[in-house]
Design a protein around this motif. Structure first.
Motif, PDB file in Angstrom:
ATOM      1  N   LEU A 101      67.259  61.996   7.835  1.00 49.41           N
ATOM      2  CA  LEU A 101      66.118  63.330   6.644  1.00 49.41           C
ATOM      3  C   LEU A 101      66.067  61.898   5.662  1.00 49.41           C
ATOM      4  O   LEU A 101      64.910  61.843   5.344  1.00 49.41           O
ATOM      5  CB  LEU A 101      66.857  63.918   6.078  1.00 49.41           C
ATOM      6  N   ARG A 102      66.778  61.204   5.619  1.00 53.18           N
ATOM      7  CA  ARG A 102      66.563  60.365   4.692  1.00 53.18           C
ATOM      8  C   ARG A 102      65.818  59.367   5.430  1.00 53.18           C
ATOM      9  O   ARG A 102      64.798  58.338   4.055  1.00 53.18           O
ATOM     10  CB  ARG A 102      67.940  59.260   4.110  1.00 53.18           C
ATOM     11  N   VAL A 103      65.563  59.284   6.751  1.00 59.00           N
ATOM     12  CA  VAL A 103      64.618  57.510   7.103  1.00 59.00           C
ATOM     13  C   VAL A 103      63.528  58.352   6.324  1.00 59.00           C
ATOM     14  O   VAL A 103      61.470  57.220   5.696  1.00 59.00           O
ATOM     15  CB  VAL A 103      64.210  57.407   8.118  1.00 59.00           C
ATOM     16  N   LEU A 104      62.866  59.425   6.710  1.00 59.88           N
ATOM     17  CA  LEU A 104      61.903  60.688   6.569  1.00 59.88           C
ATOM     18  C   LEU A 104      61.378  60.803   5.030  1.00 59.88           C
ATOM     19  O   LEU A 104      60.115  60.560   4.690  1.00 59.88           O
ATOM     20  CB  LEU A 104      61.934  61.756   7.135  1.00 59.88           C
ATOM     21  N   LEU A 105      62.355  60.913   4.401  1.00 57.14           N
ATOM     22  CA  LEU A 105      62.183  60.569   2.700  1.00 57.14           C
ATOM     23  C   LEU A 105      61.635  59.296   2.426  1.00 57.14           C
ATOM     24  O   LEU A 105      60.398  59.701   1.528  1.00 57.14           O
ATOM     25  CB  LEU A 105      63.505  61.566   2.540  1.00 57.14           C
ATOM     26  N   VAL A 106      61.872  59.006   2.220  1.00 52.87           N
ATOM     27  CA  VAL A 106      61.674  57.243   1.206  1.00 52.87           C
ATOM     28  C   VAL A 106      60.606  57.385   2.088  1.00 52.87           C
ATOM     29  O   VAL A 106      59.656  56.772   1.315  1.00 52.87           O
ATOM     30  CB  VAL A 106      62.191  56.503   2.759  1.00 52.87           C
ATOM     31  N   ALA A 107      60.062  57.467   3.656  1.00 54.33           N
ATOM     32  CA  ALA A 107      58.645  57.278   4.033  1.00 54.33           C
ATOM     33  C   ALA A 107      57.609  58.066   3.401  1.00 54.33           C
ATOM     34  O   ALA A 107      56.587  57.667   2.416  1.00 54.33           O
ATOM     35  CB  ALA A 107      58.640  57.036   5.500  1.00 54.33           C
ATOM     36  N   ASP A 108      58.499  59.038   3.131  1.00 58.01           N
ATOM     37  CA  ASP A 108      57.519  60.247   1.900  1.00 58.01           C
ATOM     38  C   ASP A 108      56.889  59.871   0.882  1.00 58.01           C
ATOM     39  O   ASP A 108      56.194  60.318   0.443  1.00 58.01           O
ATOM     40  CB  ASP A 108      58.526  61.995   2.388  1.00 58.01           C
TER      41      ASP A 108
END
Length: 251
Positions: free
Chosen positions: A25-32
């Motif tokens: 989730l954190r990896v996806l969130l930073v990319a978002d």
């Protein structure tokens, strides 16, 4: 002649994180955050590809990403070759979880690589967030806010107390934004926008942006209309749904 912006190709690698969905989730969130910054504040379209090995990572569930206001990718693949073929060349940026000290961190077929620090959370938090004891009945975006409070390259230390405070902040900001909406219209605060854009553009520093908003919230020298314009503009990057209560409160 109208200028056509070239899309920014971004690759997000969550392979191997089937047992660590909070980390995924954190990896996806930073990319978002990068996607929102490029599209919402700078008008640059982003094409996103996610590498997922399909081994239990809940990121493959559209409802899971929707819950945290993360846009669905244009491609879900399992190998770098799929991404290279989809983009027609290397990605401009790649996001992945930080590798252990001494490990090779290169990503084949990618330009800039951003390594996302670990998530440290109490057991049983490291299970799919929608069913975890950490999230409970809290607004899922409180978890998004918690993760945004930490610089992406370092660890994100979660706790039930921090999640509770994050939800309190969300509720207070949504209430105030709804109130400010009914005040005379005014321009966003230029110094706050400039500082926020600088922090985001140079280091995706969402923690500094949140600090700016906390200071603006209690700044008596700024008009309510200016606070509304600033909060809502920056929420286009933060993705906290700060407009949720607009029109729903009778004063």
């Amino acid at each position: 002649m109208e200028t056509v912006e070239v899309p920014l190709h971004v690759n997000v690698d969550v392979r191997g994180l089937g047992q660590s969905p909070m980390q995924a989730l954190r990896v996806l969130l930073v990319a978002d955050v990068l996607r929102r910054l490029a599209e919402e504040l700078h008008g640059v379209p982003v094409v996103l590809a996610v590498l997922d090995d399909g081994k239990g990572t809940p990121t493959s569930q559209a409802s899971w990403t929707k819950t945290f206001r993360i846009q669905e990718p244009s491609l879900r693949g399992r190998s770098e070759s799929e991404v290279l073929a989809f983009f027609g060349g290397p990605a401009a940026a790649a996001f992945k979880t930080a590798t252990p000290a001494g490990a090779i961190s290169a990503v084949p077929g990618a330009g800039k690589v951003l390594e996302i620090g670990p998530v440290q959370a109490p057991v049983p938090a490291d299970v799919p967030p929608l069913t975890s004891g950490l999230l409970g009945n809290h607004d899922p975006l409180a978890l998004r806010l918690c993760l945004l409070r930490f610089p992406y390259a370092g660890p994100a230390v979660l706790s039930r107390a921090r999640l509770h405070r994050a939800e309190e902040t969300l509720q207070r900001w949504r209430f105030k934004v709804a109130n400010w909406k009914d005040m005379p219209v005014a321009h966003a605060v230029p110094d706050v926008l400039a500082a926020a854009d600088g922090a985001l553009t140079t280091a995706l520093d969402t923690a500094s942006v949140l600090t700016l908003l906390h200071r603006l919230e209690t700044d008596q020298s700024q008009a309510s209309g200016s606070k509304f314009a600033t909060f809502t503009r920056l929420d286009r990057v933060l993705g906290l749904d700060l407009l949720r209560m607009v029109g729903k409160i009778r004063w």
